[in-house]
Design a protein around this motif. Structure first.
Motif, PDB file in Angstrom:
ATOM      1  N   TYR A 195      -8.370   6.233  -7.481  1.00 37.07           N
ATOM      2  CA  TYR A 195      -7.277   5.976  -6.526  1.00 37.07           C
ATOM      3  C   TYR A 195      -5.780   6.043  -7.342  1.00 37.07           C
ATOM      4  O   TYR A 195      -4.985   5.608  -6.658  1.00 37.07           O
ATOM      5  CB  TYR A 195      -7.488   4.532  -5.885  1.00 37.07           C
ATOM      6  CG  TYR A 195      -8.628   4.323  -5.310  1.00 37.07           C
ATOM      7  CD1 TYR A 195      -8.960   5.414  -4.198  1.00 37.07           C
ATOM      8  CD2 TYR A 195      -9.836   3.541  -5.629  1.00 37.07           C
ATOM      9  CE1 TYR A 195     -10.180   5.421  -3.552  1.00 37.07           C
ATOM     10  CE2 TYR A 195     -11.005   3.704  -4.712  1.00 37.07           C
ATOM     11  CZ  TYR A 195     -11.199   4.460  -3.714  1.00 37.07           C
ATOM     12  OH  TYR A 195     -12.012   4.397  -2.943  1.00 37.07           O
ATOM     13  N   SER A 249       1.031  -1.132  -0.083  1.00 32.63           N
ATOM     14  CA  SER A 249      -0.085   0.036   0.147  1.00 32.63           C
ATOM     15  C   SER A 249       1.020   1.203  -0.116  1.00 32.63           C
ATOM     16  O   SER A 249       1.876   1.488   0.744  1.00 32.63           O
ATOM     17  CB  SER A 249      -0.926  -0.022   1.115  1.00 32.63           C
ATOM     18  OG  SER A 249      -1.500   1.342   1.391  1.00 32.63           O
ATOM     19  N   ARG A 250       0.444   2.126  -0.786  1.00 25.73           N
ATOM     20  CA  ARG A 250       0.914   3.621  -1.072  1.00 25.73           C
ATOM     21  C   ARG A 250       0.009   4.504  -0.705  1.00 25.73           C
ATOM     22  O   ARG A 250       0.179   5.795  -0.965  1.00 25.73           O
ATOM     23  CB  ARG A 250       1.563   3.763  -2.119  1.00 25.73           C
ATOM     24  CG  ARG A 250       3.058   2.724  -2.636  1.00 25.73           C
ATOM     25  CD  ARG A 250       3.216   2.959  -3.880  1.00 25.73           C
ATOM     26  NE  ARG A 250       3.511   4.256  -4.412  1.00 25.73           N
ATOM     27  CZ  ARG A 250       3.500   4.642  -5.883  1.00 25.73           C
ATOM     28  NH1 ARG A 250       3.315   3.674  -6.634  1.00 25.73           N
ATOM     29  NH2 ARG A 250       3.889   5.818  -6.019  1.00 25.73           N
ATOM     30  N   TRP A 251      -0.924   4.205   0.144  1.00 22.98           N
ATOM     31  CA  TRP A 251      -2.367   5.138   0.554  1.00 22.98           C
ATOM     32  C   TRP A 251      -1.878   6.650   1.004  1.00 22.98           C
ATOM     33  O   TRP A 251      -2.334   7.433   0.384  1.00 22.98           O
ATOM     34  CB  TRP A 251      -3.096   4.500   1.456  1.00 22.98           C
ATOM     35  CG  TRP A 251      -4.497   4.719   1.071  1.00 22.98           C
ATOM     36  CD1 TRP A 251      -5.336   5.732   1.715  1.00 22.98           C
ATOM     37  CD2 TRP A 251      -5.323   4.320   0.259  1.00 22.98           C
ATOM     38  NE1 TRP A 251      -6.539   5.843   1.201  1.00 22.98           N
ATOM     39  CE2 TRP A 251      -6.620   4.903   0.288  1.00 22.98           C
ATOM     40  CE3 TRP A 251      -5.164   2.967  -0.758  1.00 22.98           C
ATOM     41  CZ2 TRP A 251      -7.868   4.481  -0.479  1.00 22.98           C
ATOM     42  CZ3 TRP A 251      -6.521   2.613  -1.489  1.00 22.98           C
ATOM     43  CH2 TRP A 251      -7.638   3.263  -1.344  1.00 22.98           C
ATOM     44  N   LEU A 307      -1.445   9.159  -1.597  1.00 26.15           N
ATOM     45  CA  LEU A 307      -2.641   9.694  -2.265  1.00 26.15           C
ATOM     46  C   LEU A 307      -3.104  11.155  -1.901  1.00 26.15           C
ATOM     47  O   LEU A 307      -3.379  11.995  -2.700  1.00 26.15           O
ATOM     48  CB  LEU A 307      -3.798   9.095  -2.155  1.00 26.15           C
ATOM     49  CG  LEU A 307      -3.929   7.678  -3.126  1.00 26.15           C
ATOM     50  CD1 LEU A 307      -5.078   6.626  -2.696  1.00 26.15           C
ATOM     51  CD2 LEU A 307      -3.749   8.189  -4.623  1.00 26.15           C
ATOM     52  N   GLU A 340      -2.797   3.568  -6.811  1.00 24.49           N
ATOM     53  CA  GLU A 340      -3.396   2.587  -5.807  1.00 24.49           C
ATOM     54  C   GLU A 340      -4.494   1.517  -6.281  1.00 24.49           C
ATOM     55  O   GLU A 340      -4.616   0.519  -5.888  1.00 24.49           O
ATOM     56  CB  GLU A 340      -3.901   3.259  -4.601  1.00 24.49           C
ATOM     57  CG  GLU A 340      -3.126   3.417  -3.463  1.00 24.49           C
ATOM     58  CD  GLU A 340      -2.398   2.006  -2.608  1.00 24.49           C
ATOM     59  OE1 GLU A 340      -3.116   1.579  -1.990  1.00 24.49           O
ATOM     60  OE2 GLU A 340      -1.233   1.674  -3.165  1.00 24.49           O
TER      61      GLU A 340
END
Length: 250
Positions: A186, A15-17, A20, A189
């Protein structure tokens, strides 16, 4: 010694949330949502499917279906009925609610974007000509993309593209990526979420198959170019991501 060629794949799974928040997605920029379903501009018109009942007649409970679930590679029971195919499609992509920006379906999806299209190679479904179809979940209908002039020959071609994993299926589910739907919300993502969504869909297919006397086997090993060519896809905006042959058990 670790293989550095694995790095890109492992990166996709992470995850690279938080990143964002540093960019403006197409949604944040006020751009319109991509269509939630590819338009029915190909083929020979809509084929309406039977209205989905409350459930297929079955004595099996959900717990029993989960306990019995397994990959099945032998389908001696002949073709599917149209009701059975309709149920399997509803179980994997059935729509409960839709708006201009999302649709709630029988499976979860990141942001309710559902960035996968369902293609079907049908060889033995009662009432349908053999050929390549696409499911339109918003209409609960099929569109015929092309009839199979030589069903056995086309099934062999598909089997080779799936690296001998079609197992003589009555119908093969072929899930095709539509990445712009998730990217709208997203960005980078979206691609990780697409992989998760594919798992949701296929698990529902397994359980629905157990409830209808069918069997299936998830297929992630295939020749990408041959499969995309078989499906008439460009390999960039649309490409095969997952497959599952389905047939009747004895």
């Amino acid at each position: 010694m670790k293989d550095n060629s694995f790095a890109a794949g492992r990166s996709l799974l992470k995850s690279r949330w938080p990143e964002l928040s540093t960019i403006k997605t197409a949604k944040a920029n006020g751009l319109p949502s991509p269509p939630l379903q590819d338009p029915a501009s190909q083929g020979e018109g809509l084929i309406r499917l039977p209205i989905m009942p409350g459930g297929m007649a079955s004595d099996i409970t959900l717990v029993e279906a989960m306990a019995a679930r397994q990959s099945r590679r032998h389908f001696p029971g002949g073709g599917l009925s149209l009701d059975e195919l309709s149920f399997l499609l509803w179980a994997t992509q059935g729509v409960r609610k839709v708006s201009s920006q999302f649709s709630l379906r029988s499976v979860p999806s990141g942001g309710a974007r559902h960035p996968l299209e369902t293609y079907l190679f049908i060889k033995a479904v009662h009432g349908l000509d053999p050929g390549l179809y696409r499911y339109l979940p918003l209409d609960h209908a099929l569109i015929l993309l092309r009839k199979a002039a030589d069903p056995d020959g086309e099934e062999k071609e598909l089997d080779e593209a799936l690296l001998k994993h079609n197992f003589g299926a009555a119908v093969t589910f072929l899930w095709v990526g539509a990445p712009e739907r998730g990217e709208w919300s997203y960005a980078f993502e979206a691609h990780r979420l697409m992989l998760i969504d594919a798992g949701h869909i296929c698990q529902n297919l397994y359980l629905a198959c157990e409830a209808t006397g069918c069997g299936t086997c998830a297929v992630g090993a295939y020749d990408q170019e041959k499969c995309d060519r078989f499906l008439g896809l460009d390999g960039k905006e649309r490409f095969l991501m997952y497959a599952a042959p389905v047939g009747k058990r004895a």
